[in-house]
Motif scaffolding. Structure first.
Motif, mmCIF file in Angstrom:
data_model
loop_
_atom_site.group_PDB
_atom_site.id
_atom_site.type_symbol
_atom_site.label_atom_id
_atom_site.label_comp_id
_atom_site.label_asym_id
_atom_site.label_seq_id
_atom_site.Cartn_x
_atom_site.Cartn_y
_atom_site.Cartn_z
ATOM 1 N N PRO A 59 0.676 -1.046 0.224
ATOM 2 C CA PRO A 59 -0.001 0.019 -0.128
ATOM 3 C C PRO A 59 0.802 1.352 -0.123
ATOM 4 C CG PRO A 59 -0.004 -1.172 2.158
ATOM 5 C CD PRO A 59 0.765 -1.944 1.259
ATOM 6 N N ARG A 60 0.300 2.125 -0.447
ATOM 7 C CA ARG A 60 1.100 3.391 -0.584
ATOM 8 C C ARG A 60 1.568 4.081 0.696
ATOM 9 N NH1 ARG A 60 -1.300 9.150 -3.516
ATOM 10 N NH2 ARG A 60 0.796 10.126 -3.740
ATOM 11 N N ASN A 61 0.722 3.809 1.654
ATOM 12 C CA ASN A 61 1.203 4.608 2.952
ATOM 13 C C ASN A 61 1.746 3.671 4.085
ATOM 14 O OD1 ASN A 61 -1.120 3.039 3.421
ATOM 15 N ND2 ASN A 61 -2.092 4.655 4.386
ATOM 16 N N ALA A 62 2.287 2.298 3.428
ATOM 17 C CA ALA A 62 3.069 1.381 4.240
ATOM 18 C C ALA A 62 4.043 2.065 5.156
ATOM 19 C CB ALA A 62 3.516 0.264 3.300
ATOM 20 N N ALA A 63 4.737 2.959 4.708
ATOM 21 C CA ALA A 63 5.906 3.360 5.518
ATOM 22 C C ALA A 63 5.535 4.213 6.495
ATOM 23 C CB ALA A 63 6.816 4.213 4.539
ATOM 24 N N SER A 64 4.143 4.595 6.633
ATOM 25 C CA SER A 64 3.790 5.721 7.865
ATOM 26 C C SER A 64 3.125 4.898 8.951
ATOM 27 C CB SER A 64 2.353 6.476 7.237
ATOM 28 O OG SER A 64 1.761 7.236 8.126
ATOM 29 N N PRO A 65 3.703 5.408 10.122
ATOM 30 C CA PRO A 65 3.340 4.428 11.479
ATOM 31 C C PRO A 65 1.861 4.638 11.726
ATOM 32 C CG PRO A 65 4.419 6.385 11.816
ATOM 33 C CD PRO A 65 4.509 6.698 10.345
ATOM 34 N N ALA A 66 1.223 5.693 11.310
ATOM 35 C CA ALA A 66 0.020 5.852 11.823
ATOM 36 C C ALA A 66 -1.024 6.716 10.643
ATOM 37 C CB ALA A 66 -0.240 6.743 12.816
ATOM 38 N N ALA A 67 -2.132 6.164 10.535
ATOM 39 C CA ALA A 67 -3.268 7.037 9.631
ATOM 40 C C ALA A 67 -4.183 7.889 10.226
ATOM 41 C CB ALA A 67 -3.968 5.924 8.684
ATOM 42 N N HIS A 68 -4.059 9.247 10.086
ATOM 43 C CA HIS A 68 -4.729 10.175 10.753
ATOM 44 C C HIS A 68 -6.041 10.510 10.218
ATOM 45 C CE1 HIS A 68 -2.157 10.097 14.166
ATOM 46 N NE2 HIS A 68 -1.129 10.400 13.346
ATOM 47 N N ALA A 73 -2.133 2.184 12.805
ATOM 48 C CA ALA A 73 -1.327 1.970 11.717
ATOM 49 C C ALA A 73 -2.066 1.632 10.374
ATOM 50 C CB ALA A 73 -0.445 0.678 11.991
ATOM 51 N N PRO A 74 -1.753 1.903 9.264
ATOM 52 C CA PRO A 74 -2.730 1.694 8.151
ATOM 53 C C PRO A 74 -2.797 0.261 7.936
ATOM 54 C CG PRO A 74 -1.015 3.351 7.563
ATOM 55 C CD PRO A 74 -0.701 2.946 8.826
ATOM 56 N N GLY A 75 -1.769 -0.543 8.223
ATOM 57 C CA GLY A 75 -1.617 -1.910 8.224
ATOM 58 C C GLY A 75 -2.670 -2.673 8.912
ATOM 59 N N ASP A 76 -2.938 -1.955 10.303
ATOM 60 C CA ASP A 76 -3.963 -2.425 11.133
ATOM 61 C C ASP A 76 -5.511 -2.352 10.480
ATOM 62 O OD1 ASP A 76 -1.778 -3.299 12.625
ATOM 63 O OD2 ASP A 76 -2.218 -1.761 14.077
ATOM 64 N N ILE A 77 -5.651 -1.237 9.954
ATOM 65 C CA ILE A 77 -6.712 -0.779 9.424
ATOM 66 C C ILE A 77 -7.233 -1.808 8.415
ATOM 67 C CG2 ILE A 77 -8.438 1.045 8.374
ATOM 68 C CD1 ILE A 77 -6.388 2.977 9.575
ATOM 69 N N LEU A 78 -6.290 -2.101 7.392
ATOM 70 C CA LEU A 78 -6.260 -2.781 6.165
ATOM 71 C C LEU A 78 -6.636 -4.424 6.800
ATOM 72 C CD1 LEU A 78 -3.782 -1.431 3.646
ATOM 73 C CD2 LEU A 78 -6.202 -1.247 3.438
ATOM 74 N N SER A 79 -5.872 -4.530 7.666
ATOM 75 C CA SER A 79 -6.079 -5.927 8.325
ATOM 76 C C SER A 79 -7.728 -6.382 8.954
ATOM 77 C CB SER A 79 -5.235 -6.363 9.381
ATOM 78 O OG SER A 79 -3.858 -6.317 8.758
ATOM 79 N N ALA A 80 -8.059 -5.143 9.723
ATOM 80 C CA ALA A 80 -9.348 -5.208 10.071
ATOM 81 C C ALA A 80 -10.572 -5.083 8.943
ATOM 82 C CB ALA A 80 -9.551 -3.792 10.979
#
Length: 310
Positions: free
Chosen positions: A40-49, A58-65
């Motif tokens: 994903p484009r924002n994989a390097a970001s520690p958080a999505a605000h 974390a973006p990865g946590d949202i996608l996993s959900a």
């Protein structure tokens, strides 16, 4: 391929837009295959605000959900592999993957764009942490601290005004490349923004930000360096589909019409591939719109004509 294997919709890209589209289609009990590269484009970001209900996760946590939500719908499958080619027409699209071909009646392009950063030592390592693209996504956490902008054209003044007005009184604009516009000196002076007419040659991480070295020897300490990276379609085959594009400030994006239809019947698009702003919430909205439109086009195909590409 047997008729039983024909998917109603194939979704190319399994990030925020693609997974949300799959959720709508799964709730209509349609056969859906999602293909994702895992980048994903924002994989390097520690958080999505700025994402309601998930602010700061974390973006990865949202996608996993979201993937977890999709697991409740037996007609939806998610495949961790790339699509490398797309051919055919509505009701008979053919997708090429490393595991073979997949047939689908409709296709949603949600494969996004990639960011191409300037070749400055240290910059890529900071992308998503202190090298940032969006104050709405990252500005609140560093507000009131020294902030900087990597100027690469007139959009830099737009960023300077936003940062100086609502995020920090200590803002520096680095005239790295491109023309900032004829009024750059006057505008930055009026804003109280420091303008440095020397390119950035090195960026080094420091606690709470980075140390920026300019070609003239100037050193700046910053909590966040904001810049617009050049963008390109993440899936190379998209450029070969003959779809109309629009010129954005960082690169091309697909032209779409109502309900995110494209210029080819049966092909829809959603997310960063159709808009110049890379923000999670519009991508989620695009996914919902496009997923429902793709579903309804299976029932009423004449109501979703392709856009005119003039």
């Amino acid at each position: 391929m047997q008729e039983a294997d024909l998917k109603d919709v194939a979704i190319i890209g399994g990030s925020f837009a693609g997974l949300t589209a799959a959720l709508q289609l799964g709730r209509a009990s349609r056969k859906v295959a999602v293909f994702d590269t895992g980048r994903p484009r924002n994989a390097a970001s520690p958080a999505a605000h700025g994402v309601p209900g998930w602010d700061g996760r974390a973006p990865g946590d949202i996608l996993s959900a979201i993937r977890g939500d999709l697991a409740a719908y037996p007609t939806v499958s998610v495949h961790d592999r790339a699509v490398t080619g797309l051919s055919g027409e509505a009701d008979a699209f053919r997708l090429t993957t490393a595991a073979g071909e997949v047939m689908a009646r409709r296709v949603i392009l949600a494969c996004g764009v990639t960011d191409r950063l300037p070749d400055i030592p240290g910059l890529a390592e900071g992308w998503g942490t202190w090298a940032l693209h969006c104050p709405y996504c990252h500005g609140y956490e560093i507000k009131g601290q020294p902030l900087s902008i990597l100027g690469r054209g007139p959009m830099a003044l737009h960023m300077a005004r936003m940062l100086r007005t609502d995020w920090s009184q200590d803002v520096s604009l680095i005239a790295h490349e491109g023309d900032l516009g004829p009024d750059a000196d006057a505008e930055t002076a009026a804003l109280g923004v420091s303008l440095h007419r020397s390119p950035l040659i090195r960026a080094e991480p420091r606690k709470g930000g980075a140390r920026l070295t300019l070609a003239d020897g100037t050193v700046l300490q910053t909590a966040g360096l904001f810049l617009h990276a050049d963008t390109a379609f993440a899936a190379p085959f998209v450029a070969d589909l003959g779809l109309a594009t629009l010129a954005g400030p960082t690169g091309p994006y697909l032209k779409t019409g109502a309900f995110n239809v494209t210029g080819r019947a049966g092909i829809f698009a959603a997310g960063d591939i159709i808009r110049p702003a890379g923000i999670v919430t519009p991508a989620l909205a695009d996914g919902a719109i496009t997923g429902t439109a793709a579903h309804q086009s299976l029932i009423w195909p004449d109501r979703f004509p392709p856009i005119m590409e003039t």
